[in-house]
Design an enzyme around this catalytic site. Structure first.
Site, mmCIF file in Angstrom:
data_model
loop_
_atom_site.group_PDB
_atom_site.id
_atom_site.type_symbol
_atom_site.label_atom_id
_atom_site.label_comp_id
_atom_site.label_asym_id
_atom_site.label_seq_id
_atom_site.Cartn_x
_atom_site.Cartn_y
_atom_site.Cartn_z
ATOM 1 N N LYS A 125 75.234 -18.376 58.146
ATOM 2 C CA LYS A 125 75.436 -19.742 57.636
ATOM 3 C C LYS A 125 75.032 -20.806 58.652
ATOM 4 O O LYS A 125 74.847 -20.525 59.833
ATOM 5 C CB LYS A 125 76.894 -19.910 57.196
ATOM 6 C CG LYS A 125 77.138 -19.178 55.873
ATOM 7 C CD LYS A 125 78.418 -19.541 55.205
ATOM 8 C CE LYS A 125 78.464 -18.827 53.838
ATOM 9 N NZ LYS A 125 79.779 -18.771 53.257
ATOM 10 N N ARG A 157 81.967 -10.575 54.071
ATOM 11 C CA ARG A 157 80.797 -10.692 53.184
ATOM 12 C C ARG A 157 79.564 -10.939 54.056
ATOM 13 O O ARG A 157 79.523 -11.934 54.785
ATOM 14 C CB ARG A 157 81.019 -11.846 52.202
ATOM 15 C CG ARG A 157 79.925 -12.003 51.160
ATOM 16 C CD ARG A 157 80.262 -13.133 50.203
ATOM 17 N NE ARG A 157 79.257 -13.272 49.171
ATOM 18 C CZ ARG A 157 78.141 -13.983 49.308
ATOM 19 N NH1 ARG A 157 77.894 -14.624 50.437
ATOM 20 N NH2 ARG A 157 77.265 -14.056 48.322
HETATM 21 C C1 9MG Z 1 78.597 -16.741 47.080
HETATM 22 N N1 9MG Z 1 79.078 -17.007 48.416
HETATM 23 C C2 9MG Z 1 78.389 -17.576 49.436
HETATM 24 N N2 9MG Z 1 79.161 -17.690 50.521
HETATM 25 C C3 9MG Z 1 80.375 -17.190 50.170
HETATM 26 C C4 9MG Z 1 81.593 -17.051 50.844
HETATM 27 O O1 9MG Z 1 81.761 -17.471 52.099
HETATM 28 N N3 9MG Z 1 82.635 -16.501 50.196
HETATM 29 C C5 9MG Z 1 82.494 -16.093 48.906
HETATM 30 N N4 9MG Z 1 83.574 -15.564 48.315
HETATM 31 N N5 9MG Z 1 81.355 -16.210 48.218
HETATM 32 C C6 9MG Z 1 80.327 -16.755 48.850
#
Ligand code: 9MG
Length: 363
Positions: free
Chosen positions: A292, A327
């Site tokens: 990010k 994630r």
């Molecule tokens: C779809 N998406 C993109 N970034 C995310 C994040 O940090 N958390 C979740 N749950 N979905 C995300």
């Protein structure tokens, strides 16, 4: 006869002598009573056995003889069960054919299957399929466009026999994806969209409730908070409450502070530093910082693909502070890093979170 004293703090009724008696008489009925009592108190006081070092020593040798008292913390995802004794890895599969920015460019289900199969080989636990970008500045796509992107991929991924998560905020996509086999709904709008709450409830799937300030289109323009941690926590409290009021069992809820969704780098770091605050919901906490903007800003890496090391550092800190699900775009590297973390005895246990009574007795 084992007689717990309900006035005492959790497990203090099990004096050292009593515990020794239990341990030396594995088949004795006192053991069953004690285990049942400890479990009820654990549920009542919401203390995790596996996160409580003193209890582990007593409870594990006792419980291992009694399958019905398996205390492994788990989270149900349809016919799958996530083992929460270690952080789980969610692999990102963005089916957004016009952009390289979110990892691999995936434009068809064969390609998606190939990438997902590699993620499985690398140790992924959940596959998160999304058809609509939620990156800062992203514009929404139509329902049909989203369905056309994600549905063939979900069908193809079933061959891998891994839990599939659908990253969407549209009720119709939730319905179609869960009917096709998705067992988790990852909604960055925390089920605030039209019909989303009832679609999620009716689907039987688990849900990720994520915090976002604003909308992807404009969320990074000027995010503002008086106290980011408390405001995010309050939002999640309200969304859990709304979901429960509508009939969703809290056992189906995962919470997510929403890193990068209407937050500056300073906000994100504040949330990461205080991530333990979110364990108070007693729902698994999902963290997504993979590649990010904040990681790019901190490491001065403009290219998303050059942010892997920075993302790993952030995710390891998150795991140490209680994140249950990470994630990521980079499954192999994340699985490796988490394995090292897991090899450190009690690396994920914060002694300060254990009550002084317990520490004094078992510590
Ligand atoms: C779809 N998406 C993109 N970034 C995310 C994040 O940090 N958390 C979740 N749950 N979905 C995300």
């Amino acid at each position: 006869m084992f007689e717990p004293n309900p006035k005492e703090p959790f497990a203090l009724s099990l004096s050292k002598g009593r515990a020794a008696q239990i341990l030396t008489q594995p088949q004795h009925s006192v053991q069953h009573q004690a285990c049942g009592y400890m479990l009820r108190r654990a549920q009542h006081e919401r203390v995790s056995f596996n996160a409580t070092p003193g209890l582990e020593r007593i409870s594990k040798p006792v419980f291992k003889h009694i399958p019905m008292f398996d205390t492994t913390p788990t989270f149900a995802l349809g016919r799958y069960s996530l083992n929460l004794t270690r952080p789980q890895v969610m692999g990102i599969l963005n089916i957004t054919p016009d952009s390289f920015a979110d990892g691999a460019r995936i434009s068809n289900s064969n390609q998606a299957l190939e990438i997902a199969a590699q993620m499985v080989a690398d140790g992924v636990d959940i596959l998160d399929v999304g058809g609509e970008s939620t990156r800062p500045g992203a514009v929404p796509i139509s329902l049909q466009e989203e369905l056309d992107r994600v549905m063939p991929v979900i069908e193809a991924l079933k061959a891998l026999d891994k839990p599939i998560s659908i990253d969407t905020s549209k009720a119709e996509v939730m319905r179609a994806a869960t009917r096709a086999g998705a067992v988790l709904i990852n909604d960055v709008y925390a089920l605030r969209g039209e019909g989303a709450l009832s679609a999620a409830i009716e689907s039987g799937a688990a849900v990720v409730l994520m915090h976002m300030q604003g909308e992807p289109r404009d969320m990074q323009h000027a995010p503002q908070y008086l106290d980011v941690v408390e405001e995010v926590a309050r939002f999640l409290t309200e969304r859990i409450f709304a979901a429960q009021m509508a009939g969703l069992d809290k056992k189906r809820v995962i919470v997510d502070p929403g890193f990068g969704f209407g937050k500056t780098t300073a906000h994100n770091m504040e949330l990461l530093g205080q991530l333990k605050r979110f364990s108070q919901f007693e729902c698994p906490v999902l963290v997504g910082l993979s590649r990010k903007g904040s990681i790019g800003e901190l490491t001065q890496q403009k290219q998303a693909s050059d942010r892997v090391a920075g993302s790993l550092a952030a995710h390891i800190v998150a795991a140490q502070r209680g994140a249950a699900i990470i994630r990521t775009h980079d499954v192999r590297a994340t699985v490796d890093a988490l394995r090292v973390l897991q090899a450190i005895p009690q690396a994920r246990v914060d002694k300060a979170s254990v009550s002084p009574d317990l520490m004094a007795m078992f510590g």
